[in-house]
Write an enzyme that holds these catalytic residues in place. Structure first.
Site, mmCIF file in Angstrom:
data_model
loop_
_atom_site.group_PDB
_atom_site.id
_atom_site.type_symbol
_atom_site.label_atom_id
_atom_site.label_comp_id
_atom_site.label_asym_id
_atom_site.label_seq_id
_atom_site.Cartn_x
_atom_site.Cartn_y
_atom_site.Cartn_z
ATOM 1 N N LEU A 123 0.847 -1.197 0.000
ATOM 2 C CA LEU A 123 0.000 0.000 0.000
ATOM 3 C C LEU A 123 0.881 1.245 0.000
ATOM 4 O O LEU A 123 1.707 1.440 0.885
ATOM 5 C CB LEU A 123 -0.929 -0.004 1.216
ATOM 6 C CG LEU A 123 -2.030 1.064 1.251
ATOM 7 C CD1 LEU A 123 -3.220 0.571 2.082
ATOM 8 C CD2 LEU A 123 -1.543 2.384 1.828
ATOM 9 N N HIS A 227 7.413 1.570 11.277
ATOM 10 C CA HIS A 227 7.991 2.847 10.860
ATOM 11 C C HIS A 227 6.981 3.947 11.179
ATOM 12 O O HIS A 227 5.764 3.726 11.098
ATOM 13 C CB HIS A 227 8.271 2.794 9.357
ATOM 14 C CG HIS A 227 9.049 3.949 8.832
ATOM 15 N ND1 HIS A 227 8.455 5.151 8.495
ATOM 16 C CD2 HIS A 227 10.376 4.098 8.572
ATOM 17 C CE1 HIS A 227 9.385 5.982 8.056
ATOM 18 N NE2 HIS A 227 10.555 5.379 8.087
#
Length: 333
Positions: A123, A227
């Site tokens: 994505l 992240h």
């Protein structure tokens, strides 16, 4: 949202160059992306419902400009052609009578427990489009695609989130483990994996568990953490019913999220019905989808459930290219 075609190579390549590394499913390599689109094209074209290892690439298109501004991917069954490796965080408890002490140690064990799962991944939304709920459209369109083609997918779904990458583009996790054995940087290993697959992990990675206590602090701190750019994605996955079950990525230590396919919220709540009207003016905000395989399309719109049927607004009907009598999948926004 629509099925990607071979003509989408250039915009996918341009977006891949913006990912910043650590994004295995969208490498900035034209040949790899071209092969992925070819596999996706073959998957869309295949008839039959049996589960075989396939990749479906979807893209987000601005219907007014024709520009491709985002992408996502769905994998039917990982670890079938090549092992799908993860680290699983396990716990070992030992007791010493002489010291009257119990010692608990956490370990990273190399596994391929998740082979056979389906996967949602890849994505990426163009930085210039990160507003207006487009990320949610990208993410949830995959679940409507799965719901519409349920027999092609497994009983469990996983999603790998990118782990912590430092300002140099390196990975503290990789430096503490993989880098010790492979003689290559995280970026080199990540690029090699994206292009050639991870069989080299099976060939060279130590098979014995790694004691977390023996890693340096920088590596220990990032195990199982996404992240910063992936925190919103993690929340979306949790809202869908995914959970962290102690599996982490072998490269950057990022979390792997798991869910039972039929319990994913957007799949469990998906409604399939015959389109009764395209003149709806007021209704519930929803994701709407139609079409099989290469004809799949998904967009935001308004819906009104009418028993087994559904009514949608004219704008959405135009984007989806549907008319009364067609089948429309939907789930509340």
């Amino acid at each position: 949202m629509r099925a990607a075609t071979l003509d989408d190579l250039q915009p996918l390549y341009e977006m891949a160059k913006l990912t910043g590394g650590g994004f295995t499913n969208l490498p900035p390599d034209r040949n790899s992306l071209s092969r992925k689109l070819e596999r996706s094209d073959a998957a869309y074209a295949r008839a039959g419902d049996e589960i075989v290892p396939e990749t479906f690439v979807l893209v987000l298109e601005n219907v007014e400009t024709g520009q491709v501004r985002g992408t996502c991917q769905v994998f039917t069954a990982v670890g079938q052609n090549f092992p799908f490796y993860s680290y699983r965080i396990t716990t070992l408890t030992q007791h010493s009578q002489e010291l009257d002490r119990i010692v608990t140690a956490e370990m990273l064990s190399l596994t391929n427990d998740l082979g056979g799962c389906s996967e949602v991944g890849g994505l990426f939304l163009h930085p210039g489009e990160r507003a207006g709920g487009l990320g949610l459209l990208l993410a949830r369109s995959r679940y409507l695609f799965i719901a519409a083609h349920r027999r092609r997918f497994g009983d469990r779904i996983l999603a790998e989130l990118r782990g912590i990458i430092d300002e140099r583009g390196g990975s503290p996790f990789w430096d503490a483990i993989g880098g010790k054995f492979f003689g290559m940087s995280f970026q080199e290993a990540d690029e090699f994996n994206a292009v050639h697959g991870n069989q080299f992990i099976a060939d060279l990675m130590p098979k014995h568990p790694v004691y977390i206590a023996m890693l340096d602090e920088a590596a220990k701190k990032v195990i199982g953490l996404p992240h910063p750019s992936g925190r919103a994605a993690m929340r979306m996955l949790e809202n869908e019913g995914f959970s962290f079950q102690n599996y982490v990525d072998i490269f950057d230590g990022g979390p792997t999220m798991l869910a039972e396919t039929d319990r994913v919220k957007s799949i469990a709540d998906a409604h399939s019905g015959e389109l009764e009207s395209i003149a709806l003016e007021k209704g519930e905000k929803a994701l709407l989808a139609t079409g099989s395989m290469a004809d799949f399309r998904c967009c935001y719109g308004k819906r009104e459930l009418r028993g087994e049927g559904v009514a949608i607004d004219a704008r959405a009907a135009d984007v989806l290219r549907v008319s009364p009598g067609d089948t429309v999948w939907s789930v509340g926004r």
